[in-house]
Design a protein around this motif. Structure first.
Motif, PDB file in Angstrom:
ATOM      1  N   MET A  22      14.532  -2.416  -4.042  1.00  0.00           N
ATOM      2  CA  MET A  22      13.484  -3.194  -3.366  1.00  0.00           C
ATOM      3  C   MET A  22      13.985  -3.697  -2.018  1.00  0.00           C
ATOM      4  O   MET A  22      13.269  -3.659  -1.011  1.00  0.00           O
ATOM      5  N   ILE A  24      16.304  -2.328  -0.154  1.00  0.00           N
ATOM      6  CA  ILE A  24      16.364  -1.183   0.775  1.00  0.00           C
ATOM      7  C   ILE A  24      14.964  -0.872   1.312  1.00  0.00           C
ATOM      8  O   ILE A  24      14.770  -0.651   2.499  1.00  0.00           O
ATOM      9  N   GLY A  25      13.994  -0.902   0.402  1.00  0.00           N
ATOM     10  CA  GLY A  25      12.609  -0.628   0.788  1.00  0.00           C
ATOM     11  C   GLY A  25      12.091  -1.629   1.809  1.00  0.00           C
ATOM     12  O   GLY A  25      11.433  -1.250   2.785  1.00  0.00           O
ATOM     13  N   ARG A  28      13.630  -0.927   5.116  1.00  0.00           N
ATOM     14  CA  ARG A  28      13.045   0.255   5.768  1.00  0.00           C
ATOM     15  C   ARG A  28      11.628   0.004   6.284  1.00  0.00           C
ATOM     16  O   ARG A  28      11.061   0.837   6.976  1.00  0.00           O
ATOM     17  N   GLY A  29      11.049  -1.106   5.911  1.00  0.00           N
ATOM     18  CA  GLY A  29       9.707  -1.443   6.396  1.00  0.00           C
ATOM     19  C   GLY A  29       8.582  -0.951   5.499  1.00  0.00           C
ATOM     20  O   GLY A  29       7.426  -0.888   5.924  1.00  0.00           O
ATOM     21  N   GLU A  30       8.906  -0.622   4.249  1.00  0.00           N
ATOM     22  CA  GLU A  30       7.863  -0.120   3.341  1.00  0.00           C
ATOM     23  C   GLU A  30       6.855  -1.206   2.966  1.00  0.00           C
ATOM     24  O   GLU A  30       5.695  -0.920   2.690  1.00  0.00           O
ATOM     25  N   MET A  31       7.332  -2.447   2.972  1.00  0.00           N
ATOM     26  CA  MET A  31       6.458  -3.552   2.589  1.00  0.00           C
ATOM     27  C   MET A  31       5.264  -3.663   3.548  1.00  0.00           C
ATOM     28  O   MET A  31       4.164  -4.021   3.135  1.00  0.00           O
TER      29      MET A  31
END
Lengths: 49, 314
Positions: A22, A24-25, A28-31
């Protein structure tokens, strides 16, 4: 391996790995993708788009 | 008569339903959304909810993990989602399909629909076991492969599970939004009709069959089922206490046989097997041994003294 999977350590390790992923996500800007999708009415999701 | 009354009291599902209702209300408490026909746009939508809960529901405060998964892997710049996969792994590793039993609003709806009395309820049927695998196909094809590979010119995939199948989005999102919003009403087409047909079929099916969506369709249940046997919260059977009476298998509405596979991928942790067990042989692993003894007050239930064998059966 089977012994490990039966132990509570397996659950704790997987939960910790999940938290790491989570992190890492988020890094990476996934949120932002999730947020952008979630604050706009998803026309496909409701069967209109 | 008293024995039957005691058994019904023991198997009372309302304490669990109260938790489900409370959770559903808590996570869908943006009531202004229902009044205005709009959805919540605050920061909480950054977070996923553990259960399947359409983020286009006017009341939803968080994101649906299945929708979020498709949104990220279907976006042009990400083809894998650490955030959503990590979230699902975290929740799954903590409690497995406990989420299905306690924290899923659609699970609650199906539970309540199954309470409607009809002349005949179907417990299982030929092909039931095979159909249970269908949810893994839905997960693989509609949630992962199609959004990943069936993309537009910009490389973006649509959330195909939400678009073509998900009855949760229809019930929680499209029905209230279409009812409350004139522009939405003008935009409805064949897809909306198709999804409503699916929803109605599922509602009818839920009255006669226990949780058909969870058993055969839900991709989130498919993911959490993989964690059931390794989750921190799991069940265990004490073989010394188990009398092989079969009461646990008989009471299970998901058709799990706890004696054979206590942490079956199909188990939604409703706890009915724990309640019915006359010897308190089934416990959850978070319980300490002393707490487990206290949790199973079996003084009212008849205690089979011997394991069931062909000899003592006859």
């Amino acid at each position: 391996m089977k012994q490990f999977l039966r132990s509570r350590a397996a659950g704790i390790s997987l939960a910790a790995l999940g938290l790491l992923m989570m992190g890492i996500g988020i890094f990476r800007g996934e949120m932002t993708v999730v947020f952008t999708k979630a604050i706009n009415i998803c026309l496909e999701c409701i069967g209109i788009g | 008569m008293d024995k039957k009354k005691n058994k019904n009291k023991k198997l009372n599902e309302w304490p669990r339903h109260r938790v489900q209702i409370l959770w559903a209300l808590l996570t869908n408490s943006y009531l202004i959304g229902f009044a205005r026909g709009k959805i919540y746009t605050g920061k909480l939508k950054n977070l996923c909810l553990p259960g399947i809960n359409c983020y286009s529901c006017p009341g939803a405060l968080g994101s649906c993990p299945v929708g979020a998964l498709q949104a990220v892997i279907g976006s042009w710049n990400f083809k894998f989602t650490f955030y959503v996969a990590g979230f699902l792994m975290f929740v799954g590793a903590l409690m497995g399909r406990f989420v299905c039993g306690f924290l899923c609003p659609f699970g609650l709806i199906q539970d309540l629909l199954y309470k409607i009395p009809v002349p005949k309820k179907i417990k299982t049927f030929r092909g039931d076991r095979l159909l249970r695998r269908l949810k893994y196909v839905f997960l693989l094809v509609f949630v992962i492969l199609l959004p990943l590979f069936l993309v537009d010119i910009l490389g973006q995939g649509a959330p195909y599970f939400c678009k073509l199948i998900c009855p949760v989005g229809t019930l929680e999102g499209s029905v209230p939004l279409v009812l409350l919003n004139q522009s939405m009403r003008n935009a409805v087409g064949w897809l909306y009709a198709w999804k409503n047909v699916l929803l109605i079929a599922l509602i009818i099916l839920s009255v006669i069959l226990y949780r058909p969506f969870c058993k055969y369709i839900c991709p989130l249940g498919a993911i959490y089922s993989a964690f059931n046997s390794v989750a921190i919260f799991r069940y265990q059977v004490n073989p010394e206490k188990c009398t092989h009476c079969g009461a646990c298998a008989k009471v299970c509405k998901m058709q799990v046989n706890p004696e054979k596979q206590i942490n079956s991928p199909e188990c939604i942790r409703c706890g009915q097997c724990k309640k019915i067990c006359p010897t308190g042989a089934i416990t959850s692993k978070l319980h300490t041994p002393s707490a487990s003894h206290g949790a199973h007050d079996n003084s009212e239930a008849p205690l089979p003294q011997q394991p069931r064998t062909p000899e003592n059966d006859s």
